[in-house]
Scaffold this motif. Structure first.
Motif, PDB file in Angstrom:
ATOM      1  N   ARG A 155       0.927  -1.176   0.074  1.00 21.00           N
ATOM      2  CA  ARG A 155       0.113   0.057   0.158  1.00 21.00           C
ATOM      3  C   ARG A 155       0.848   1.239   0.055  1.00 21.00           C
ATOM      4  NH1 ARG A 155      -5.703  -0.980  -0.249  1.00 21.00           N
ATOM      5  NH2 ARG A 155      -6.095  -3.020   0.574  1.00 21.00           N
ATOM      6  N   VAL A 156       0.228   2.455  -0.353  1.00 20.23           N
ATOM      7  CA  VAL A 156       1.073   3.554  -0.408  1.00 20.23           C
ATOM      8  C   VAL A 156       0.532   4.361   0.605  1.00 20.23           C
ATOM      9  CG1 VAL A 156       1.397   5.862  -1.694  1.00 20.23           C
ATOM     10  CG2 VAL A 156       1.142   3.661  -2.778  1.00 20.23           C
ATOM     11  N   GLY A 157       1.409   4.970   1.561  1.00 14.51           N
ATOM     12  CA  GLY A 157       0.983   5.710   2.774  1.00 14.51           C
ATOM     13  C   GLY A 157       0.724   7.348   2.091  1.00 14.51           C
ATOM     14  N   PRO A 158       0.513   8.155   3.364  1.00 18.32           N
ATOM     15  CA  PRO A 158       0.199   9.530   3.150  1.00 18.32           C
ATOM     16  C   PRO A 158       1.614  10.410   2.722  1.00 18.32           C
ATOM     17  CG  PRO A 158       0.180   9.154   5.518  1.00 18.32           C
ATOM     18  CD  PRO A 158       0.074   7.688   4.845  1.00 18.32           C
ATOM     19  N   ASN A 159       2.483   9.817   2.848  1.00 22.38           N
ATOM     20  CA  ASN A 159       3.856  10.527   2.631  1.00 22.38           C
ATOM     21  C   ASN A 159       4.546   9.797   1.480  1.00 22.38           C
ATOM     22  OD1 ASN A 159       3.403  12.349   4.498  1.00 22.38           O
ATOM     23  ND2 ASN A 159       4.488  10.991   6.175  1.00 22.38           N
ATOM     24  N   ASN A 160       3.697   8.837   0.817  1.00 23.62           N
ATOM     25  CA  ASN A 160       4.228   8.366  -0.464  1.00 23.62           C
ATOM     26  C   ASN A 160       5.234   7.435  -0.061  1.00 23.62           C
ATOM     27  OD1 ASN A 160       2.445   9.180  -2.302  1.00 23.62           O
ATOM     28  ND2 ASN A 160       3.907  10.835  -3.190  1.00 23.62           N
ATOM     29  N   THR A 161       5.255   6.928   1.224  1.00 25.67           N
ATOM     30  CA  THR A 161       6.013   5.525   1.543  1.00 25.67           C
ATOM     31  C   THR A 161       5.208   4.337   1.215  1.00 25.67           C
ATOM     32  OG1 THR A 161       5.498   5.681   3.848  1.00 25.67           O
ATOM     33  CG2 THR A 161       7.302   6.903   3.097  1.00 25.67           C
ATOM     34  N   LEU A 162       6.008   3.236   1.091  1.00 26.61           N
ATOM     35  CA  LEU A 162       5.187   1.991   0.901  1.00 26.61           C
ATOM     36  C   LEU A 162       5.263   1.222   2.239  1.00 26.61           C
ATOM     37  CD1 LEU A 162       7.042   0.842  -2.526  1.00 26.61           C
ATOM     38  CD2 LEU A 162       4.828   2.168  -2.084  1.00 26.61           C
ATOM     39  N   PHE A 163       3.914   0.749   2.477  1.00 27.31           N
ATOM     40  CA  PHE A 163       3.744  -0.006   3.590  1.00 27.31           C
ATOM     41  C   PHE A 163       3.590  -1.459   2.976  1.00 27.31           C
ATOM     42  CE2 PHE A 163       1.981   3.592   5.575  1.00 27.31           C
ATOM     43  CZ  PHE A 163       3.026   3.701   6.661  1.00 27.31           C
ATOM     44  N   LEU A 202      -2.924  -6.020   3.937  1.00 30.94           N
ATOM     45  CA  LEU A 202      -2.993  -4.872   4.735  1.00 30.94           C
ATOM     46  C   LEU A 202      -3.642  -3.494   4.102  1.00 30.94           C
ATOM     47  CD1 LEU A 202       0.452  -2.533   4.777  1.00 30.94           C
ATOM     48  CD2 LEU A 202      -0.105  -4.369   3.301  1.00 30.94           C
ATOM     49  N   THR A 203      -4.214  -2.765   4.749  1.00 31.58           N
ATOM     50  CA  THR A 203      -4.968  -1.630   4.424  1.00 31.58           C
ATOM     51  C   THR A 203      -4.779  -0.430   5.412  1.00 31.58           C
ATOM     52  OG1 THR A 203      -6.769  -0.852   3.549  1.00 31.58           O
ATOM     53  CG2 THR A 203      -6.989  -2.089   5.531  1.00 31.58           C
ATOM     54  N   VAL A 204      -4.613   0.720   5.029  1.00 34.97           N
ATOM     55  CA  VAL A 204      -4.107   1.739   5.816  1.00 34.97           C
ATOM     56  C   VAL A 204      -4.987   3.182   5.666  1.00 34.97           C
ATOM     57  CG1 VAL A 204      -1.942   3.454   6.098  1.00 34.97           C
ATOM     58  CG2 VAL A 204      -1.818   1.284   5.067  1.00 34.97           C
ATOM     59  N   THR A 205      -4.959   3.867   6.708  1.00 37.25           N
ATOM     60  CA  THR A 205      -5.985   4.801   6.903  1.00 37.25           C
ATOM     61  C   THR A 205      -5.500   6.087   6.210  1.00 37.25           C
ATOM     62  OG1 THR A 205      -5.165   5.368   8.945  1.00 37.25           O
ATOM     63  CG2 THR A 205      -7.104   4.148   9.090  1.00 37.25           C
ATOM     64  N   ARG A 206      -6.345   6.909   5.578  1.00 36.15           N
ATOM     65  CA  ARG A 206      -5.661   7.904   4.853  1.00 36.15           C
ATOM     66  C   ARG A 206      -4.738   8.944   5.580  1.00 36.15           C
ATOM     67  NH1 ARG A 206     -10.924   7.723   2.644  1.00 36.15           N
ATOM     68  NH2 ARG A 206     -11.803   8.845   4.215  1.00 36.15           N
ATOM     69  N   ASP A 207      -4.662   8.855   6.938  1.00 39.96           N
ATOM     70  CA  ASP A 207      -3.765   9.637   7.737  1.00 39.96           C
ATOM     71  C   ASP A 207      -2.493   8.962   8.046  1.00 39.96           C
ATOM     72  OD1 ASP A 207      -4.685   8.123   9.765  1.00 39.96           O
ATOM     73  OD2 ASP A 207      -5.513   9.579  11.039  1.00 39.96           O
ATOM     74  N   TYR A 241      -2.325  -2.293  13.799  1.00 34.68           N
ATOM     75  CA  TYR A 241      -1.236  -1.745  14.273  1.00 34.68           C
ATOM     76  C   TYR A 241      -1.455  -0.119  14.234  1.00 34.68           C
ATOM     77  CZ  TYR A 241       3.820  -0.098  14.044  1.00 34.68           C
ATOM     78  OH  TYR A 241       4.710   0.703  14.483  1.00 34.68           O
ATOM     79  N   ASP A 242      -1.180   0.520  15.393  1.00 32.91           N
ATOM     80  CA  ASP A 242      -0.956   2.080  15.522  1.00 32.91           C
ATOM     81  C   ASP A 242       0.439   2.488  15.237  1.00 32.91           C
ATOM     82  OD1 ASP A 242      -0.664   4.762  16.693  1.00 32.91           O
ATOM     83  OD2 ASP A 242      -2.989   4.157  17.635  1.00 32.91           O
ATOM     84  N   THR A 243       0.681   3.244  14.250  1.00 33.06           N
ATOM     85  CA  THR A 243       2.016   3.694  13.870  1.00 33.06           C
ATOM     86  C   THR A 243       2.464   4.801  15.069  1.00 33.06           C
ATOM     87  OG1 THR A 243       1.006   5.289  12.345  1.00 33.06           O
ATOM     88  CG2 THR A 243       1.464   3.209  11.266  1.00 33.06           C
ATOM     89  N   VAL A 244       1.654   5.254  15.813  1.00 32.70           N
ATOM     90  CA  VAL A 244       1.889   6.168  16.598  1.00 32.70           C
ATOM     91  C   VAL A 244       2.383   5.585  17.956  1.00 32.70           C
ATOM     92  CG1 VAL A 244       1.406   8.192  18.127  1.00 32.70           C
ATOM     93  CG2 VAL A 244       0.743   8.059  15.672  1.00 32.70           C
ATOM     94  N   THR A 245       1.659   4.736  18.548  1.00 30.92           N
ATOM     95  CA  THR A 245       1.616   4.279  19.745  1.00 30.92           C
ATOM     96  C   THR A 245       2.727   2.919  19.558  1.00 30.92           C
ATOM     97  OG1 THR A 245      -0.331   2.881  19.823  1.00 30.92           O
ATOM     98  CG2 THR A 245      -0.422   4.983  20.631  1.00 30.92           C
ATOM     99  N   GLN A 262      -9.578  -4.529   3.188  1.00 32.49           N
ATOM    100  CA  GLN A 262      -9.525  -3.236   2.457  1.00 32.49           C
ATOM    101  C   GLN A 262     -10.701  -2.327   3.351  1.00 32.49           C
ATOM    102  OE1 GLN A 262      -8.721  -1.574  -0.430  1.00 32.49           O
ATOM    103  NE2 GLN A 262      -9.541  -0.030   0.512  1.00 32.49           N
ATOM    104  N   LEU A 263     -10.213  -1.190   3.721  1.00 32.58           N
ATOM    105  CA  LEU A 263     -10.890  -0.055   4.445  1.00 32.58           C
ATOM    106  C   LEU A 263     -12.269   0.318   3.546  1.00 32.58           C
ATOM    107  CD1 LEU A 263      -8.294   1.872   6.323  1.00 32.58           C
ATOM    108  CD2 LEU A 263     -10.532   1.211   7.353  1.00 32.58           C
ATOM    109  N   SER A 264     -13.298   0.622   4.020  1.00 33.69           N
ATOM    110  CA  SER A 264     -14.349   1.164   3.432  1.00 33.69           C
ATOM    111  C   SER A 264     -13.778   2.667   2.977  1.00 33.69           C
ATOM    112  CB  SER A 264     -15.592   1.251   4.074  1.00 33.69           C
ATOM    113  OG  SER A 264     -15.447   2.150   5.191  1.00 33.69           O
ATOM    114  N   PRO A 265     -14.602   3.189   1.911  1.00 28.36           N
ATOM    115  CA  PRO A 265     -14.227   4.830   1.558  1.00 28.36           C
ATOM    116  C   PRO A 265     -14.275   5.541   2.607  1.00 28.36           C
ATOM    117  CG  PRO A 265     -15.659   3.672  -0.285  1.00 28.36           C
ATOM    118  CD  PRO A 265     -15.596   2.798   0.816  1.00 28.36           C
TER     119      PRO A 265
END
Length: 415
Positions: A155-163, A202-207, A241-245, A262-265
């Motif tokens: 997946r692509v993250g918000p900063n154009n990194t790949l997960f 995996l699926t990633v939230t927009r933030d 997985y929480d990327t902050v905590t 897949q997360l819903s829209p």
């Protein structure tokens, strides 16, 4: 003439019994004898083969402990599910330049995918370049996979990194510019007392705060995925997985081969493909139903792999094995017959059994509520084989595969 001679001449003739001891009768008796000999010989030979074979099958260990699984009769392939050859309109790209491009993403017009030899590659202006590798060589065989690594979901993250979800190593963040890799969740870490043996998608939230991912089994690894399907193991999980905590939580347990996610829209729920059961589960991650789960689609026409958003607000679901109806479905036939499964895997390898599974690729588009909108087929996998994912970009479907040596591209205006 004397009296004695007269008596001899008047002596009554004895009755004669006429028999059929002719050449034809002798041949008939010979044929009957030969037939008996053949039957006896055949039975002896059959017994000499069958008895040892049964003995061997009793004595041999079975690598799986299959459980009976109850599946509904597959849905009829009619209406929007009517078989067609739309997938054969796809074109093969970069054939024999990469193997097993399971999942595909894009940043602009640059594509990224993970391959069977453990690489994460980018495809720019038609050229393939390796940007990272999570595992290490050697690669290429079943035995090499655990050390080589196998990137699956990407997946692509918000900063154009790949997960990236690597089946053997865990969750990673990859910088597509520098190739730097950062481990987020290791398979060496026990999660609620249970190991991660088969990290899948995996699926990633927009933030970028939350990553939802599947661990298909704590018992079977990716290289033994057929054992996982045939055994019906229900030890798969959905995790967060929480990327902050940096915390990992288990959201769902008891899943049979949880696969694509897949997360819903609106990001209020996560869809989880439960491959063995041919269905899609829904887990609510926000709103009034947070923490609850229900069924999104059940009794699908094939075994769902990855799931991705469609431009219409629905979802693309890829299936590399179909449950034909009308027709014969091997999975359904074996589902409630554990003893046959044991017999099969005592005698045959996974690779051999795989050859008996028809190469039928199917991609369906679901609406936002889970109804079927349309379906694209390739009976016998003539053009598109072993499809794992359908990624939509700029009016095309890019079709990933878990073992084919190419990516397929389907122009949606032509279907």
């Amino acid at each position: 003439m004397n009296e004695a001679e007269g008596l001899r001449q008047r002596r009554p003739l004895r009755s004669q019994v006429i028999t059929e001891d002719s050449p034809a009768q002798e041949a008939k008796e010979g044929s009957t004898y030969s037939s008996k000999v053949f039957r006896v010989t055949f039975l002896i030979l059959a017994a000499s083969v069958t008895v040892p074979l049964l003995g061997v099958t009793v004595l041999l260990d079975c690598p799986i402990d299959p459980q009976p699984i109850s599946l509904k009769e597959p849905p009829l392939l009619t209406g929007v599910l009517e078989p067609n050859i739309e997938l054969r309109k796809a074109e093969r790209l970069w054939e024999n330049q990469l193997v097993g491009p399971e999942s595909i993403v894009n940043i602009g017009d640059v594509l990224f995918t993970g391959t069977a030899d453990g690489k994460i590659v980018k495809i720019e202006d038609g050229e393939i370049q390796t940007i990272a590798r999570i595992g290490h060589g050697p690669c290429g065989t079943r035995e090499d996979e655990p050390t080589c690594g196998r990137p699956l979901g990407i997946r692509v993250g918000p900063n154009n990194t790949l997960f990236v979800a690597d089946a053997y190593y865990g969750l990673y963040e990859v910088n597509p510019g520098t190739g730097e890799t950062k481990m987020l969740v290791s398979t060496q870490t026990l999660i609620e007392g249970q190991k991660l043996s088969f990290v899948n998608d995996l699926t990633v939230t927009r933030d970028g705060r939350k990553i939802y991912f599947t661990d298909s089994s704590s018992k079977w690894q990716r290289r033994d995925y057929l054992f996982l399907v045939m055994e019906g193991t229900d030890d798969g999980r959905l995790l967060e997985y929480d990327t902050v905590t940096k915390e990992v939580k288990v959201l769902m347990v008891g899943l049979r081969f949880p696969n694509g996610v897949q997360l819903s829209p609106a990001e209020d729920f996560v869809l989880v493909q439960e491959t063995t059961m041919a269905r899609i589960r829904r887990y609510y991650v926000s709103g009034l139903m947070k923490g609850g789960a229900d069924m999104f689609v059940e009794n699908m026409p094939g075994l769902p792999d990855n799931i991705r958003l469609s431009s219409s607000g629905g979802y693309w679901v890829a299936m590399s094995a179909v449950r034909p109806n009308p027709g014969f479905s091997l999975l359904d036939f074996l589902s409630e017959k554990p003893w046959i499964k044991r017999m099969i895997f005592k005698l045959l390898s996974q690779e051999t059994v795989t050859k008996f599974v028809p190469k039928y690729s199917l991609v369906v588009e679901l609406s936002e509520t889970g109804s079927y909108r349309r379906s694209f087929h390739d009976p016998n996998g003539v053009t598109v084989a072993y499809v794992s994912e359908a990624h939509e970009h700029n009016g095309y479907l890019y079709l990933g595969s878990f073992r084919s040596p190419f990516i397929c591209r389907l122009n949606l205006q032509h279907v």
